[in-house]
Design a protein around this motif. Sequence first.
Motif, PDB file in Angstrom:
ATOM      1  N   ALA A 125       0.826  -1.207   0.000  1.00 36.26           N
ATOM      2  CA  ALA A 125       0.000   0.000   0.000  1.00 36.26           C
ATOM      3  C   ALA A 125       0.860   1.257   0.000  1.00 36.26           C
ATOM      4  N   GLN A 167       1.250   3.854  -3.323  1.00 34.45           N
ATOM      5  CA  GLN A 167       0.797   5.225  -3.100  1.00 34.45           C
ATOM      6  C   GLN A 167       1.760   6.236  -3.719  1.00 34.45           C
ATOM      7  N   GLY A 192      -5.293  -5.349  -5.485  1.00 37.83           N
ATOM      8  CA  GLY A 192      -5.777  -3.970  -5.473  1.00 37.83           C
ATOM      9  C   GLY A 192      -6.794  -3.734  -4.376  1.00 37.83           C
ATOM     10  N   THR A 193      -7.670  -4.715  -4.150  1.00 37.70           N
ATOM     11  CA  THR A 193      -8.653  -4.600  -3.071  1.00 37.70           C
ATOM     12  C   THR A 193      -7.954  -4.565  -1.720  1.00 37.70           C
ATOM     13  N   THR A 208      -4.861  -3.563  -1.015  1.00 40.20           N
ATOM     14  CA  THR A 208      -4.136  -2.315  -0.790  1.00 40.20           C
ATOM     15  C   THR A 208      -5.098  -1.153  -0.554  1.00 40.20           C
ATOM     16  N   THR A 209      -6.246  -1.166  -1.237  1.00 43.27           N
ATOM     17  CA  THR A 209      -7.253  -0.129  -0.984  1.00 43.27           C
ATOM     18  C   THR A 209      -7.727  -0.194   0.458  1.00 43.27           C
ATOM     19  N   SER A 254      -4.925   0.911   2.938  1.00 51.71           N
ATOM     20  CA  SER A 254      -4.778   2.361   2.952  1.00 51.71           C
ATOM     21  C   SER A 254      -5.921   3.023   3.717  1.00 51.71           C
ATOM     22  N   LEU A 311     -14.952   3.409   3.886  1.00 48.33           N
ATOM     23  CA  LEU A 311     -14.777   2.553   2.725  1.00 48.33           C
ATOM     24  C   LEU A 311     -16.126   2.100   2.203  1.00 48.33           C
ATOM     25  N   PHE A 352     -13.545   1.188  -2.674  1.00 49.93           N
ATOM     26  CA  PHE A 352     -12.861   2.470  -2.812  1.00 49.93           C
ATOM     27  C   PHE A 352     -13.022   3.283  -1.534  1.00 49.93           C
TER      28      PHE A 352
END
Length: 318
Positions: A106, A110, A141-142, A144-145, A148, A156, A208
Amino acid sequence: MTDTPARLLSLLSLLQTPREWPGSELAQRLRVSSRTIRRDIERLRDLGYPVEATLGAEGGYRLVAGAAMPPLLLDDEEAVAIAVGLRAGAGHAIEGVEEASVRALAKLEQVLPSRLRHRVSVLQSATTALARGDGPSVDPGTLTTMASAVAGPERLRFAYRAGDGVRSRRLVEPYRLVSTGSRWYLVAYDLEREDWRTFRVDRVGEAFATGARFVARQLPMDPEEFVRRGLRGRETTYAVEATFETDVAELPGWLRESAVGDAGGDDGRTRVRFETADAPEWLVARLALTGVPFTVQAPAALAAAARALGARLAGAGA
């Protein structure tokens, strides 16, 4: 090179290669005097970089291991290689490094420039990892989202598919990501249901961060225990009891936590008890990977899986 910050970054990049650099060579590469190099070395030391100097006619400098981990400077190829490696590992829960690898991924993604993010995505889409087969893969990707958003902290939103197939949209305040060894779970406060929930990350889509900050609520127990209790009610779990032929200090961390004492006498054996939802075939392989001889007392399904694995390995050796 007259720009001091740029020169320091260039000097640091050179020093992070595993070799000793003569002061004259550093001065030549950076097009400055040897005196400037000495001053820049002191600046790096003040910033926490452990630069060691050697005496002699030439004198040399090299970056050595210090008491703390200083920031690293990566070139494009190194950054891409690390990001691809972390993404490949993040799709499956990896014992011992799972949460740290997701946090590192993450942080790295960034700050990656868009051109490097594109290279990472292209490489990731062109490769695949052989899954263990014991648990579902997770979109890096999920992960790391979510990581973060936990660190933010930011609210979220995501789409979620429950175990019975019912789909819903969720708005949550994420608290922690938890790995069980074969699955990832998000512990979060569900704002619409006004209660704490656990979500299997492999069932999450379109995640997201909303950008809305929040003050983290206090979970009434450890996130690991919260996930464990939730699994008891939603997934098939069973109680495991096994004896290892070693002292408790020699067991990996996840087994030390479940140790209930020696197995009788001073023979150095350790008994462990814990509950799990992992498949017996995967769990017995995980126990075998400790490298310590063990005996399964319960349940019968795990003992049968151990015998089957032993027979297969014996046949492979023959």
